[in-house]
Design a protein around this motif. Sequence first.
Motif, mmCIF file in Angstrom:
data_model
loop_
_atom_site.group_PDB
_atom_site.id
_atom_site.type_symbol
_atom_site.label_atom_id
_atom_site.label_comp_id
_atom_site.label_asym_id
_atom_site.label_seq_id
_atom_site.Cartn_x
_atom_site.Cartn_y
_atom_site.Cartn_z
ATOM 1 N N UNK A 147 0.796 -1.216 0.000
ATOM 2 C CA UNK A 147 0.000 0.000 0.000
ATOM 3 C C UNK A 147 0.829 1.267 0.000
ATOM 4 N N UNK A 148 2.088 1.176 0.386
ATOM 5 C CA UNK A 148 2.961 2.344 0.375
ATOM 6 C C UNK A 148 3.811 2.418 -0.888
ATOM 7 N N UNK A 149 3.666 1.435 -1.764
ATOM 8 C CA UNK A 149 4.431 1.422 -3.020
ATOM 9 C C UNK A 149 3.584 2.004 -4.145
ATOM 10 N N UNK A 150 4.184 2.839 -4.982
ATOM 11 C CA UNK A 150 3.424 3.369 -6.105
ATOM 12 C C UNK A 150 3.450 2.374 -7.264
ATOM 13 N N UNK A 151 2.738 2.697 -8.323
ATOM 14 C CA UNK A 151 2.578 1.764 -9.434
ATOM 15 C C UNK A 151 3.909 1.384 -10.060
ATOM 16 N N UNK A 152 4.807 2.348 -10.164
ATOM 17 C CA UNK A 152 6.086 2.069 -10.807
ATOM 18 C C UNK A 152 6.926 1.099 -9.984
ATOM 19 N N UNK A 153 6.887 1.268 -8.665
ATOM 20 C CA UNK A 153 7.637 0.358 -7.798
ATOM 21 C C UNK A 153 7.080 -1.063 -7.871
ATOM 22 N N UNK A 154 5.764 -1.175 -7.851
ATOM 23 C CA UNK A 154 5.150 -2.501 -7.912
ATOM 24 C C UNK A 154 5.419 -3.144 -9.273
ATOM 25 N N UNK A 155 5.295 -2.372 -10.337
ATOM 26 C CA UNK A 155 5.549 -2.924 -11.673
ATOM 27 C C UNK A 155 6.988 -3.396 -11.804
ATOM 28 N N UNK A 156 7.921 -2.625 -11.232
ATOM 29 C CA UNK A 156 9.327 -3.025 -11.294
ATOM 30 C C UNK A 156 9.563 -4.302 -10.495
ATOM 31 N N UNK A 157 8.919 -4.409 -9.341
ATOM 32 C CA UNK A 157 9.061 -5.614 -8.525
ATOM 33 C C UNK A 157 8.625 -6.845 -9.304
ATOM 34 N N UNK A 158 7.451 -6.780 -9.916
ATOM 35 C CA UNK A 158 6.940 -7.958 -10.614
ATOM 36 C C UNK A 158 7.659 -8.205 -11.939
ATOM 37 N N UNK A 159 8.171 -7.176 -12.543
ATOM 38 C CA UNK A 159 9.007 -7.391 -13.727
ATOM 39 C C UNK A 159 10.235 -8.203 -13.349
ATOM 40 N N UNK A 160 10.783 -7.904 -12.186
ATOM 41 C CA UNK A 160 11.928 -8.674 -11.715
ATOM 42 C C UNK A 160 11.580 -10.120 -11.436
ATOM 43 N N UNK A 161 10.370 -10.369 -10.957
ATOM 44 C CA UNK A 161 9.919 -11.745 -10.724
ATOM 45 C C UNK A 161 9.704 -12.498 -12.035
ATOM 46 N N UNK A 162 9.476 -11.751 -13.125
ATOM 47 C CA UNK A 162 9.224 -12.392 -14.414
ATOM 48 C C UNK A 162 7.797 -12.257 -14.899
ATOM 49 N N UNK A 163 7.073 -11.281 -14.384
ATOM 50 C CA UNK A 163 5.673 -11.074 -14.746
ATOM 51 C C UNK A 163 5.495 -9.798 -15.565
ATOM 52 N N UNK A 164 4.365 -9.735 -16.274
ATOM 53 C CA UNK A 164 3.854 -8.485 -16.809
ATOM 54 C C UNK A 164 2.769 -7.998 -15.854
ATOM 55 N N UNK A 165 2.920 -6.816 -15.345
ATOM 56 C CA UNK A 165 1.944 -6.292 -14.396
ATOM 57 C C UNK A 165 0.976 -5.351 -15.088
ATOM 58 N N UNK A 166 -0.278 -5.510 -14.765
ATOM 59 C CA UNK A 166 -1.303 -4.570 -15.202
ATOM 60 C C UNK A 166 -1.930 -3.963 -13.954
ATOM 61 N N UNK A 167 -1.878 -2.645 -13.824
ATOM 62 C CA UNK A 167 -2.418 -1.946 -12.669
ATOM 63 C C UNK A 167 -3.885 -1.618 -12.934
ATOM 64 N N UNK A 168 -4.769 -2.101 -12.068
ATOM 65 C CA UNK A 168 -6.210 -1.850 -12.202
ATOM 66 C C UNK A 168 -6.598 -0.916 -11.063
ATOM 67 N N UNK A 169 -6.856 0.358 -11.382
ATOM 68 C CA UNK A 169 -7.060 1.329 -10.308
ATOM 69 C C UNK A 169 -7.989 2.476 -10.684
ATOM 70 N N UNK A 170 -8.621 2.413 -11.848
ATOM 71 C CA UNK A 170 -9.531 3.475 -12.266
ATOM 72 C C UNK A 170 -10.869 3.278 -11.559
ATOM 73 N N UNK A 171 -11.023 3.867 -10.396
ATOM 74 C CA UNK A 171 -12.217 3.622 -9.585
ATOM 75 C C UNK A 171 -13.500 4.086 -10.279
ATOM 76 N N UNK A 172 -13.413 5.132 -11.084
ATOM 77 C CA UNK A 172 -14.607 5.613 -11.782
ATOM 78 C C UNK A 172 -15.059 4.636 -12.870
ATOM 79 N N UNK A 173 -14.132 3.837 -13.352
ATOM 80 C CA UNK A 173 -14.449 2.873 -14.414
ATOM 81 C C UNK A 173 -13.879 1.497 -14.070
ATOM 82 N N UNK A 174 -14.022 1.126 -12.806
ATOM 83 C CA UNK A 174 -13.335 -0.081 -12.333
ATOM 84 C C UNK A 174 -13.793 -1.325 -13.079
#
Length: 808
Positions: free
Chosen positions: A244-271
């Motif tokens: 919860x304290x990590x922004x999207x770029x930090x989380x995406x970088x973490x999972x890229x390192x694990x070997x994943x493609x990350x998709x951030x789902x956060x548009x609450x108005x169009x969730x």
Amino acid sequence: MPGQKLFQPNPPPDQSLLPESVLDLSVKLDIKHALSDEELVAVKQFRRAADYIAAAMIFLKDNALVERDITPEDIKPRLLGHWGTCPGLTLVYAHLNRLIAKTGIDALYVVGPGHGAPAILSSLWLESSLGSFYPKYSRDRQGLSALIASFSAPGGFPSHVNAETPGSIHEGGELGYALGVSFGAVMDKPDLVCVVVVGDGEAETGPTATAWHGYKYIDPAESGAVLPIVHVNGFKISERTIYGTMDDKEIAALFAGYGYQARIVEDLDNIDLDLAASMEWALGEIHKIQKAARSGNPIVKPRWPVLILRTPKGWSGPKELHGEYIEGSFRSHQVPLPNAKKDAGEREILQTWLRSYNPKELFGSDGVPNPNILSIIPKEESKRLGMREEAYKAYTALSVPEWRDFAVEKGSAQSPMQVTGELLDAVAQQNPHSFRVFSPDELISNKLDGVLRHSGRNMQWDVASRASGGRVIEILSEHTCQGMLQGYTLTGRTGLFPSYEAFLGIIHTMMVQYAKFVKTAAEVPWRQPMGSLNYVETSTWTRQEHNGFSHQNPSFIGAVLNLKPHSARVYLPPDANCFLSTMAHCLRAKNYVNLMVGSKQPTPVWLSPEEADRHCIAGASVWKFASTDEGMAPDVVLVGIGVELTFEVIAAAALLRKEIPALRVRVVNVTDLMILGPFGSHPHALSDQGFESLFTRNKPVIFNYHGYPVELKGLLFGREGLERMTINGYQEEGTTTSPFMMMLLNRTSRYDVAAQAVRAAALLNPRVEIDAHKTVSHILHLAQKHKEYILQHGADPEDTFDVPKFSE
């Protein structure tokens, strides 16, 4: 201070300090046309209906549809369940339903936030799976009222997902294991997609952190896929989460390192548009990876999809209470209105909250969900998340070869593990899609490498084993091995977990959580039997003198002994043939936790295959060859439990025959530990007559036991004549020394056993008594000389482990 808003709801994380070169790691999608207008209405209404039911389940015992004002009598006396995670879980459930209905995929839904049961149960009720297994929860007014009233009440569903929950393969009581379980579930099931929600609190656990590497052990040609959804709602019980304290770029970088493609789902108005587009993208990526592998052109190190779902904690619930934020803060984690029964203000907020979902629009006068909600539920019942057969009746019995074909010659010296490895190799060959070994990087060290003869490891990032159909998962994380084993077993297959004895305790609580699931499952009439959870405990303390004190710990035996008797099985086969027989039995058994303890070093083969078979069926027997007059009319009974401990008992019997022929000895070996408990305490427990036939009615009994003495004392408690029993076992003594010094340090050596036998027999046999002091003094002198030799030469005398010879 009172009224001060100490926690802002879902504050934006600090700006990332990552370099610009990694700022575009997350996947971008056009979400505008992800859903038709009809689909959007249906998904929103499914979510509202599920959230309404989930909230009502936590609070109400009557007035299920809030058709009149809520009174104190309508509210339960105890408010249980965790609201905070529910809206996220129902959001995913709604969209997964739509995806299944649209594409026809086979899917399981695993939820890490275990106390989110209200979300899962409400969704199961909406799709009518709950009513299929529990008719009293039918999809109508009566069934809905029953579900809301009985939740977290005596006789109703608990507040966490468990074996009573249709579609579940994960207990959820202890955080950290959902992801590993999901990877195990899809192995050897090529058409299965396991969607797993990992809460951002659970994501902080060590087991989850390692389980992210699970895809490196998934061959997309032979297995299905896991779609992980990390639910980032920002808070645990009373603290922010790391994610919860990590922004999207930090989380995406973490999972890229694990070997994943990350998709951030956060548009609450169009969730709903955002999540629908993201799940279809993820499924497309999965199919692309699988198609390439199954066409013979696999993608090397494919980057699998992961969704990061950001929603407020307790979304759609109360916004504020007593000047404090609720929605979007830790205060929504459990029950956001804890005093609603007594506090009129909280009760009014509850009523406003529940009516905000507009239940009159969602449910007809008969309580049946409206057609929009029903439209996204898969029409084919077997496709519904609560009706998947993989979750409750998928067991496939193993074809287990005849173990006698691998038996070894009586009188030879063989490694039980090495011999058993040959059997496991045959099991793997005969069951190429329903048997796997999950091992924490110790298979060769434990001399079970025979299983690799026709089947390799299954690590997809290793060019040596990629796409080869290996049956062995070897990863240096006991937690991940256990999680995968659980998922594999609970979806109908059979696995084996071999480990160094000292380190099985790492997954003690995971094993207990699984056993609780099995216990509950056995009480649920619609759940069919499942394979047993099978552990091999080797590299035991008795031969860990070279690795030292840190590698000496037999406590996992006690962990299994503490389980419910109908689940627990502990075997200590004394030789290679007995281990073969035991392994064959355990691989065929259902609904147990089987622990097999044995040596990897060459040890004497005491019994022929026929003798081993009869011995293992009985669980224990008198070993006449090592006894005086074949064990008739003994002065004392010597009992060996465990390979090396049995050797010391036999050596003690030989020593006694030489030093004091007047002493009459009976030697007993116990291979099934559970026979020792009082009759009726365990399905295997000996009758009183059977117990006396082995251990006599009133003669001294000396147990030389592989584990901690207190375990055996607890097991024997309730048997008559405990005062005549002496128990030797591991006493937390050891270091880097010699094998026999380990016996001496823990007082389990032949000298200790022999001295105890003389002292005990002297009370019964005058011919022993007359020479008892002299004999015991001589035996202890021999022990001291043995110690001195080891300290001087750094090794045991060469003849220490020569097989004792008996002559009348």
